[in-house]
Motif scaffolding. Structure first.
Motif, PDB file in Angstrom:
ATOM      1  N   ILE A 183     -16.228  -3.310  36.048  1.00 33.40           N
ATOM      2  CA  ILE A 183     -14.953  -3.602  35.393  1.00 33.40           C
ATOM      3  C   ILE A 183     -13.981  -4.218  36.396  1.00 33.40           C
ATOM      4  N   ILE A 184     -13.930  -3.659  37.593  1.00 32.88           N
ATOM      5  CA  ILE A 184     -13.048  -4.197  38.629  1.00 32.88           C
ATOM      6  C   ILE A 184     -13.466  -5.612  38.988  1.00 32.88           C
ATOM      7  N   LEU A 185     -14.765  -5.836  39.097  1.00 27.36           N
ATOM      8  CA  LEU A 185     -15.267  -7.164  39.409  1.00 27.36           C
ATOM      9  C   LEU A 185     -14.922  -8.155  38.301  1.00 27.36           C
ATOM     10  N   LEU A 186     -15.051  -7.744  37.052  1.00 22.27           N
ATOM     11  CA  LEU A 186     -14.714  -8.599  35.924  1.00 22.27           C
ATOM     12  C   LEU A 186     -13.228  -8.955  35.923  1.00 22.27           C
ATOM     13  N   LEU A 241       2.636  -4.724  38.448  1.00 21.90           N
ATOM     14  CA  LEU A 241       2.535  -4.005  37.183  1.00 21.90           C
ATOM     15  C   LEU A 241       1.208  -3.252  37.097  1.00 21.90           C
ATOM     16  N   MET A 242       0.117  -3.875  37.518  1.00 20.64           N
ATOM     17  CA  MET A 242      -1.183  -3.205  37.501  1.00 20.64           C
ATOM     18  C   MET A 242      -1.196  -2.003  38.440  1.00 20.64           C
ATOM     19  N   MET A 243      -0.575  -2.133  39.624  1.00 13.33           N
ATOM     20  CA  MET A 243      -0.516  -1.000  40.540  1.00 13.33           C
ATOM     21  C   MET A 243       0.295   0.139  39.937  1.00 13.33           C
ATOM     22  N   THR A 244       1.407  -0.179  39.292  1.00  7.78           N
ATOM     23  CA  THR A 244       2.250   0.844  38.686  1.00  7.78           C
ATOM     24  C   THR A 244       1.523   1.535  37.535  1.00  7.78           C
ATOM     25  N   LEU A 290      -8.942 -12.840  36.949  1.00  3.57           N
ATOM     26  CA  LEU A 290      -7.705 -13.146  37.673  1.00  3.57           C
ATOM     27  C   LEU A 290      -7.849 -14.412  38.505  1.00  3.57           C
ATOM     28  N   ILE A 291      -8.975 -14.574  39.176  1.00  2.62           N
ATOM     29  CA  ILE A 291      -9.197 -15.774  39.989  1.00  2.62           C
ATOM     30  C   ILE A 291      -9.246 -17.014  39.107  1.00  2.62           C
ATOM     31  N   ILE A 292      -9.926 -16.931  37.980  1.00  2.99           N
ATOM     32  CA  ILE A 292      -9.973 -18.065  37.050  1.00  2.99           C
ATOM     33  C   ILE A 292      -8.573 -18.390  36.548  1.00  2.99           C
ATOM     34  N   PHE A 293      -7.789 -17.359  36.228  1.00  2.00           N
ATOM     35  CA  PHE A 293      -6.416 -17.548  35.767  1.00  2.00           C
ATOM     36  C   PHE A 293      -5.573 -18.233  36.846  1.00  2.00           C
ATOM     37  N   ILE A 294      -5.741 -17.838  38.096  1.00  2.00           N
ATOM     38  CA  ILE A 294      -4.998 -18.452  39.195  1.00  2.00           C
ATOM     39  C   ILE A 294      -5.361 -19.925  39.329  1.00  2.00           C
ATOM     40  N   PHE A 295      -6.652 -20.221  39.285  1.00  2.00           N
ATOM     41  CA  PHE A 295      -7.072 -21.620  39.407  1.00  2.00           C
ATOM     42  C   PHE A 295      -6.541 -22.470  38.249  1.00  2.00           C
ATOM     43  N   LEU A 296      -6.538 -21.923  37.045  1.00  2.00           N
ATOM     44  CA  LEU A 296      -5.995 -22.671  35.908  1.00  2.00           C
ATOM     45  C   LEU A 296      -4.503 -22.925  36.078  1.00  2.00           C
ATOM     46  N   LEU A 297      -3.774 -21.925  36.547  1.00  2.00           N
ATOM     47  CA  LEU A 297      -2.343 -22.112  36.753  1.00  2.00           C
ATOM     48  C   LEU A 297      -2.056 -23.093  37.878  1.00  2.00           C
ATOM     49  N   ILE A 298      -2.819 -23.020  38.938  1.00  2.00           N
ATOM     50  CA  ILE A 298      -2.634 -23.974  40.045  1.00  2.00           C
ATOM     51  C   ILE A 298      -2.985 -25.379  39.585  1.00  2.00           C
ATOM     52  N   GLY A 299      -4.056 -25.485  38.798  1.00  2.00           N
ATOM     53  CA  GLY A 299      -4.417 -26.800  38.260  1.00  2.00           C
ATOM     54  C   GLY A 299      -3.311 -27.356  37.373  1.00  2.00           C
ATOM     55  N   ALA A 300      -2.708 -26.522  36.563  1.00  2.00           N
ATOM     56  CA  ALA A 300      -1.594 -26.965  35.723  1.00  2.00           C
ATOM     57  C   ALA A 300      -0.400 -27.346  36.586  1.00  2.00           C
ATOM     58  N   GLY A 301      -0.184 -26.614  37.669  1.00  2.00           N
ATOM     59  CA  GLY A 301       0.926 -26.936  38.571  1.00  2.00           C
ATOM     60  C   GLY A 301       0.722 -28.254  39.278  1.00  2.00           C
ATOM     61  N   ILE A 302      -0.505 -28.552  39.673  1.00  2.00           N
ATOM     62  CA  ILE A 302      -0.788 -29.828  40.334  1.00  2.00           C
ATOM     63  C   ILE A 302      -0.606 -30.971  39.348  1.00  2.00           C
TER      64      ILE A 302
END
Length: 150
Positions: A4-7, A49-52, A12-24
C-alpha cells in the motif's frame, strides 16, 4: 502494508510528474514559475496532511490500547502446567493452586501495566506526528489562501 505504501508512493510520483509537466507547458505560455510554486505548496500541504492524519490514527489506536489493553495470552491452566519456574540450584517445590493463582494474577497485572505504559509511550510519539507537521500545514494553507485572493 508495504504494498500500500509503495502504491501511494508511485501514485504520488506520477502526480508530481504530471504537475511538473503541466507547469513546463504553462511556463512557455504564462509564467511557469507560479505553477511550480503552486505545485510545491500543494505537495507540502499533501505531505503534512498525510503525516497529521497518520499521527491522528496512531494516537487513536494508542488511546484504544490504553483503555482496553490486549489481554494476557496464557490461560491459568497453561500457567499451572508450565509457569512455575525454579531458580538454578533450588529444590523442586510444589506450589499450591492458591500460590500459583496468585503468581498468575500478578503476571497478568504486570502484563497489563506494561501494555498500558507502551501505549502511553506510543501516544506521545503519535502526538509528535500531529504537532510537528500541523503548523507547517496551517502556514502553507494560509499562504495559498492569500495567493488565491490576490
Amino acid at each position: 502494508m508495504v504494498s500500500i505504501i509503495l502504491l501511494v508512493a508511485v501514485v504520488l510520483i506520477i502526480f508530481i510528474f504530471l504537475l511538473i509537466g503541466a507547469g513546463i507547458k504553462a511556463g512557455s505560455e504564462k509564467g511557469g514559475e507560479d505553477v511550480i510554486k503552486n505545485v510545491y505548496i500543494y505537495l507540502v500541504l499533501f505531505a503534512t496532511l498525510m503525516m497529521t492524519i497518520g499521527g491522528s490514527v496512531a494516537a487513536f489506536m494508542a488511546v484504544a490500547d490504553i483503555v482496553a489493553p490486549t489481554p494476557y495470552y496464557q490461560s491459568f491452566e497453561e500457567f499451572k502446567r508450565w509457569g512455575h519456574e525454579k531458580a538454578v540450584g533450588e529444590e523442586p517445590t510444589k506450589l499450591s493452586d492458591a500460590e500459583l493463582l496468585e503468581n498468575y494474577q500478578s503476571m497478568v497485572h504486570s502484563h497489563k501495566q506494561t501494555s498500558i505504559e507502551r501505549s502511553k509511550n506510543s501516544l506521545i510519539k503519535s502526538f509528535g506526528w500531529i504537532v510537528i507537521p500541523l503548523p507547517i500545514f496551517i502556514y502553507f494553507q494560509r499562504r495559498l489562501n492569500r495567493k488565491e485572493s490576490v
